[in-house]
Design an enzyme around this catalytic site. Structure first.
Site, short mmCIF file in Angstrom:
data_model
loop_
_atom_site.label_atom_id
_atom_site.label_comp_id
_atom_site.label_asym_id
_atom_site.label_seq_id
_atom_site.Cartn_x
_atom_site.Cartn_y
_atom_site.Cartn_z
N SER A 1 -13.09 15.56 18.70
CA SER A 1 -14.23 16.68 19.44
C SER A 1 -15.62 15.54 19.03
O SER A 1 -15.72 14.80 17.88
CB SER A 1 -14.62 17.77 19.12
N LYS A 2 -16.33 16.08 20.68
CA LYS A 2 -17.71 15.19 20.18
C LYS A 2 -18.53 15.74 18.91
O LYS A 2 -19.60 15.09 18.86
CB LYS A 2 -18.45 15.87 21.93
N ARG A 3 -18.27 17.00 18.13
CA ARG A 3 -18.96 17.44 17.06
C ARG A 3 -18.68 15.98 15.83
O ARG A 3 -18.94 16.14 15.28
CB ARG A 3 -19.05 19.02 16.48
N LYS A 4 -17.56 15.27 16.20
CA LYS A 4 -16.89 14.46 14.86
C LYS A 4 -17.10 12.98 15.56
O LYS A 4 -17.21 12.45 14.00
CB LYS A 4 -15.46 14.87 14.47
#
Ligand code: GLU
Length: 502
Positions: A260-263
């Site tokens: 995911s783009k958060r990580k």
């Protein structure tokens, strides 16, 4: 179980990305696997654009998908841009085909019209949740009489068309990596096949196209496996032969959650613009899933680049050695540190002229320098000051100190909370001045942050400093993918340092 492709039909595979934003590393990963599979078997690789979800459609996305895949060195034999005998390859241009197929399903009783309003469906969902049941369509309109259907149609009531999943029993299919996979029909919802706007859903369009495009092997990410029983029911309803299904393990963040783009940066544009080499990224993606047979000692010695772990290989070597039967189902970890190491290996292995050329092709390209030059020219007195003004464009990371980014009268916590809001706005906004300016200003109004503090914070995060060339133009030249990454890293680092605690 319906038999799956046993015959020696010419191999045809596809990727079917949806143009909903920046092209995703997952698309490159699945694209690479399909490409290898086709090339190893003298087959055809098709690129199909699945653009039937008009609410998520992003007009620039399709071209970005083409460009990023080509940048990586993946090429397709048929697709919207190159044509081919089974086109059109863009689903929005095939709506008539889906309508005809829906009519067939309605006529054969494998699908039915469902006339519930949004409110009725919402009420259904709520009562199921209250009763601790999994939310699903309750089947109310499965058996409407023809008279009732005609009455609803006469009223002009909108409807969707649903798949009539048998009430009892189960659907099984063979997954080439897992063996037989079985889903009880209890767990398969009466999937919407055609929405009230007349557009098909993914499920219908995907199956119809895979059949009409003579796809023999559906090689896609594991997240689609729960859709496959619905697809199998559709193949059966049409009386079509099933393709082989291969559901590939999902790429994962370091903590094993789905990538995911958060990580992790997930946009291919990010990797290209941040100076990753396509051959390094492709090599790295080729490692995912464990399909690469390890080279012999002799091959390692003969290769001349550091391949101690047997992890460095070219696309040509992947075509030679990649073995689909070796793929392991444990989630491959997309480890950015390893990718960077690998990219470094490729950089070090370049002859100096090649290295300089790589710089000239990317961050020192005429085009990039021209765009930066235009922002800087009127603001410097000597050419050497170009570096002072424009350094942030050329850095991988800038990390301002709180003295630089926290406005007077604000706490660190408040400031970081506002920066997170700015990130959300930037994620949702086109990187054009006419779009960025009102969106950021509106956020300032909503959160009562004066324009000056609002823009100053963003400037500090982007440039590390309190003075810079014009902010919005700089953001645009720096690019959306890298800006978002810079902001996420900023927030991540501040969180680690203990800032922003409530
Ligand atoms: N449109 C789907 C996607 O965005 C395709 C999934 C499949 O390959 O069936 O990935």
């Amino acid at each position: 179980m319906t038999t799956q492709t046993e015959t020696a039909a010419p191999i045809r595979v596809r990727i079917a990305p949806s143009p909903t934003g920046d092209p995703h590393v997952g698309t490159a990963y699945i694209g690479l696997l399909n490409f290898i599979y086709a090339r190893q078997r003298g087959g055809q690789f098709v690129l199909r654009i699945e653009d039937t979800d008009r609410t998520r459609f992003v007009s620039t996305s399709e071209q970005m998908i083409f460009d990023s895949l080509r940048w990586l060195g993946l090429t397709w034999d048929e697709g919207p841009d190159v044509g081919g005998p089974y086109g059109p390859y863009r689903q929005s241009e095939r709506t008539q085909i889906y309508r005809e197929h829906i009519e067939k399903l309605l006529a054969s009783g494998h699908a039915y019209r469902s006339f519930e309003t949004t409110e009725e469906l919402e009420a259904m969902r709520k009562s199921q949740i209250a009763a601790k049941l999994p939310p699903r369509y309750n089947g109310a309109h499965r058996e409407l009489s023809q008279a009732q259907i005609d009455a609803f149609l006469g009223e002009g009531r909108p409807y969707v068309v649903r798949l009539k999943v048998p009430v009892d029993g189960e659907t099984s299919f063979r997954d080439e990596l897992r063996g037989t996979v079985t889903f009880s029909h209890n767990n398969v919802d009466d999937q919407v096949l055609m929405k009230s706007d007349g557009f098909p859903t993914y499920h219908l369009a995907n199956v119809v196209d895979d059949h009409l495009m003579r796809i023999t092997d559906v090689i896609r990410a594991e997240e689609w496996i729960s859709s496959t029983p619905k697809h199998v029911l559709l193949y059966k309803a049409f009386g079509w032969e099933l393709p082989r299904f291969w559901h590939m393990p999902l790429l994962r963040n370091l903590d094993k959650s789905k990538i995911s783009k958060r990580k992790n940066p997930v946009s291919l544009i990010y990797y290209r613009e941040s100076g990753f080499l396509p051959q390094a990224l492709l090599n790295f993606l080729g490692l995912m899933g464990g399909g690469m047979a390890q080279p012999t000692e002799e091959e390692i010695v003969s290769k001349g680049i550091n391949s101690k772990e047997g992890d460095i290989f070219s696309l040509a070597e992947m075509l030679e050695r990649f073995d689909f039967q070796r793929i392991s189902l444990g989630g491959p970890v997309f480890d950015l540190t390893k990718l960077k190491w690998m990219n470094g290996e490729y950089l070090r292995a370049m002859p100096p002229e090649g290295f300089l050329q790589a710089l000239r092709d990317t961050i020192f390209s005429d085009e990039h320098l021209r765009r930066i030059g235009l922002l800087v020219q009127t603001r410097i007195e000597t050419l050497a000051q170009f570096g002072d003004m424009a350094d942030f464009f050329f850095k991988d990371d800038v990390m301002p100190a709180p003295e630089v980014f926290v406005p007077k009268k604000r706490t660190l916590e408040e400031t970081l909370a506002f920066a997170a809001e700015q990130l959300a706005v930037l994620e949702a906004t086109d990187f054009r001045e006419e779009a960025l300016e009102p969106a950021l200003k509106q956020l300032g109004v909503d959160k009562e942050w004066p324009v000056k503090d609002n823009f100053m914070l963003l400037r500090a995060i982007l440039t590390g400093k309190t003075a810079s060339p014009p902010l919005l133009e700089s953001l645009i030249v720096f690019g959306k993918a890298r800006t978002l990454d810079r902001m996420r890293r900023f927030l991540e680092t501040q969180k680690r340092l203990g800032g922003g605690r409530k």
